[in-house]
Design a protein around this motif. Structure first.
Motif, mmCIF file in Angstrom:
data_model
loop_
_atom_site.group_PDB
_atom_site.id
_atom_site.type_symbol
_atom_site.label_atom_id
_atom_site.label_comp_id
_atom_site.label_asym_id
_atom_site.label_seq_id
_atom_site.Cartn_x
_atom_site.Cartn_y
_atom_site.Cartn_z
ATOM 1 N N ASN A 11 -6.873 3.679 -2.887
ATOM 2 C CA ASN A 11 -6.933 4.511 -1.575
ATOM 3 C C ASN A 11 -7.529 5.762 -2.216
ATOM 4 O O ASN A 11 -6.652 6.542 -2.511
ATOM 5 N N HIS A 41 -0.910 5.042 15.641
ATOM 6 C CA HIS A 41 -1.447 3.722 15.498
ATOM 7 C C HIS A 41 -0.954 3.044 16.671
ATOM 8 O O HIS A 41 -0.055 3.569 17.533
ATOM 9 N N ALA A 72 -9.956 5.671 4.144
ATOM 10 C CA ALA A 72 -9.279 5.851 5.440
ATOM 11 C C ALA A 72 -9.908 7.073 5.996
ATOM 12 O O ALA A 72 -9.033 7.261 7.147
ATOM 13 N N GLY A 73 -10.807 7.555 5.857
ATOM 14 C CA GLY A 73 -11.533 8.443 7.063
ATOM 15 C C GLY A 73 -12.287 8.020 8.024
ATOM 16 O O GLY A 73 -12.962 6.880 8.023
ATOM 17 N N VAL A 110 -8.590 9.259 -1.024
ATOM 18 C CA VAL A 110 -8.325 10.496 -0.262
ATOM 19 C C VAL A 110 -8.963 11.503 -0.618
ATOM 20 O O VAL A 110 -8.887 11.997 -1.735
ATOM 21 N N PHE A 112 0.736 -1.295 -0.046
ATOM 22 C CA PHE A 112 0.062 0.118 -0.033
ATOM 23 C C PHE A 112 0.868 1.159 0.317
ATOM 24 O O PHE A 112 1.643 1.253 0.818
ATOM 25 N N SER A 158 -9.716 13.207 12.935
ATOM 26 C CA SER A 158 -9.651 11.625 13.600
ATOM 27 C C SER A 158 -8.254 11.593 14.190
ATOM 28 O O SER A 158 -7.938 11.149 15.577
ATOM 29 N N ARG A 159 -7.082 11.935 13.559
ATOM 30 C CA ARG A 159 -5.795 11.850 14.011
ATOM 31 C C ARG A 159 -5.374 12.962 15.311
ATOM 32 O O ARG A 159 -5.019 12.703 16.227
#
Ligand SMILES: Cc1cc2nc3c(=O)[nH]c(=O)nc-3n(C[C@H](O)[C@H](O)[C@H](O)COP(=O)(O)O)c2cc1C
Length: 444
Positions: A123, A358, A214-215, A125, A52, A329-330
């Protein structure tokens, strides 16, 4: 027993900030193909589902001294090169719906899927930065970016289906390579895009390349649950990961999808060694490469706040974070670590450097596998995105020590059983939404 899905987030300079300072990192070879091919081969020998590649279309973080998330390897050209050097492993690349056009994206992914024999994934984004490289002054608000993204994906999917599966006839006697009756102009008209179509290439081996998202915010989860087969996410805490996965699958079910079609794959950063003491030693060595003031700037960049006046041994005060409703989110993870768990700024700098929010774990193959098994069996995830803390040795240890441990436990495949990325993920080839004789035949 169901197997885990394992992909790897390829960061050639290592996931741990400044881990490239380690002797033997081959940092001089970035962004060449030779070093990367070695990483890809290790991943394929370990039978991982996919490589990825993330992407950002700007140098903002690089200018702050952060080489981890960089654009040194443009995903589509890189994956095309790796398609020629690998045979089975999936090839997932990031393209931003904020900075591309759907027609280009449909072509790029379709071409990669053809060239690789059905191994491509996208992916999806939206971009918060990089607009000035495209002559655009300011980034749209997240809601707006995701609305464009939803429409973007619809167009791309229609373009991928714009050739029926039996459109290529190769009729030498009649001198017709394709039957134009089996192509559809899609004539898409939406709020953001007007696209005529059809695409200028046949439907690809997977029908549609695998969609990844990945949201983790509200609009991010809405898009992911509507379209994606893989959901990447940063989840440092088991209970919250269980809740996130359940929420994601419930959202998918609400949209009429099978929850099993949506694989929730959080990241993990494993430092693997032959003993706990050795793992701790490697972790300490990686931390020793950090520059604390560079780390302060990087966190300030993430939070879009000025942190220059803060004491390193105090936590970041709550008011320096954006208000709760507007945190990404991060940023939310960093807020929890600072405000709720009381990490000092210095501790947060070290924590971010190794994990970026992570799950991070240092230990033997057995202890790391224990943790992964615990999460998998608790329903926190369908697998993991392996972030190699340092390269190439750290990744080699993941592939030759950790993965075999998971295989011995029956948690991961020992051989590829299919050829496409959809096969690896246990996903069917989607029928063409516009129908067609080939689909009718397949359905019989
Ligand atoms: C594993 C992982 C990989 C990501 N890769 C990228 C990337 O390559 N490029 C990018 O612009 N954003 C990337 N993101 C960010 C997400 O696409 C998304 O923008 C981010 O999570 C913020 O959205 P949210 O507020 O909806 O969570 C990644 C996120 C995760 C968890």
């Amino acid at each position: 027993m169901a197997h885990m899905h394992l992909t790897t987030f390829v960061m050639p300079l290592g996931y741990h900030r400044n881990s490239w300072c380690r002797p033997g990192s081959r940092a001089e070879e970035v962004p060449g193909l030779g070093f990367l091919s070695d990483i890809a081969r290790m991943a394929e020998e370990a039978k991982l589902d996919a490589l990825f590649f993330g992407d950002v279309a700007h140098a903002t973080s690089t200018l702050r001294g952060d080489t981890m998330m960089n654009g040194f390897y443009e995903p589509m050209t890189t994956l095309a090169a790796l398609a020629a050097r690998t045979e089975r492993i999936g090839l997932i690349g990031t393209l931003s719906t904020s900075l591309y056009e759907p027609y280009n994206v449909a072509r790029l992914l379709s071409s990669l899927d053809h060239l690789s024999g059905g191994r491509a994934g996208w992916n999806i984004v939206t971009s918060a930065d990089g607009y000035r490289n495209f002559g655009i002054e300011a980034a749209p608000e997240p809601e707006e970016r995701y609305r464009r993204s939803e429409e973007f994906v619809r167009v791309v999917e229609e373009l991928w289906d714009s050739w029926s599966d039996d459109a290529v006839i190769v009729d030498r006697a009649e001198r017709r390579w394709l039957d134009p009756e089996r192509l559809r102009r899609i004539d898409f008209e939406g709020d953001y895009f007007r696209v005529e179509g059809p695409l200028n290439m046949p439907r690809s081996p997977q029908g549609r390349p695998v969609l990844v998202q990945a949201g983790s915010s509200g609009p991010g989860m809405r898009l992911g649950s509507a379209v994606a087969n893989i959901i990447y996410t940063a989840q440092p805490d088991l209970q919250q990961a269980v809740e996130f996965s359940a929420r994601m699958k419930a959202l998918a079910a609400e949209q009429g999808r099978e929850p099993g079609e949506v694989k929730v794959i959080p990241g993990i950063v494993p430092v693997v060694a032959d003993s706990q003491a050795e793992a701790d030693e490697i972790a300490a060595e990686l931390s020793s490469f950090l520059d604390v003031e560079q780390g302060r700037l990087q966190i300030a960049g993430d939070l879009q706040a000025d942190l220059s006046d803060l004491e390193l041994d105090e936590p970041i005060p709550a008011e320096r974070f954006a208000s709760i409703g507007t945190l990404s989110s991060r940023q939310g993870i960093y807020r929890r670590k600072s405000v709720e768990q009381g990490l000092s700024l210095r501790e947060l700098i070290y924590d971010r450097a190794r994990s970026t929010g992570h799950q991070w774990v240092a230990g033997t193959a057995e202890t790391v596998a224990d943790r992964m098994q615990q999460w998998f069996e608790a329903g926190a995830c369908d697998g993991f995105n392996l972030n190699s803390p340092y390269n190439p040795d750290g990744f080699e240890r993941i592939c030759t020590k950790l993965v075999p441990e998971l295989q011995n436990r029956g948690l991961f495949r020992s051989e590829y059983t299919g050829v496409t990325l959809r096969d690896h993920l246990g996903l069917p080839r989607p029928a063409n939404r516009f129908g067609g004789a080939a689909d009718a035949e397949r359905a019989r």
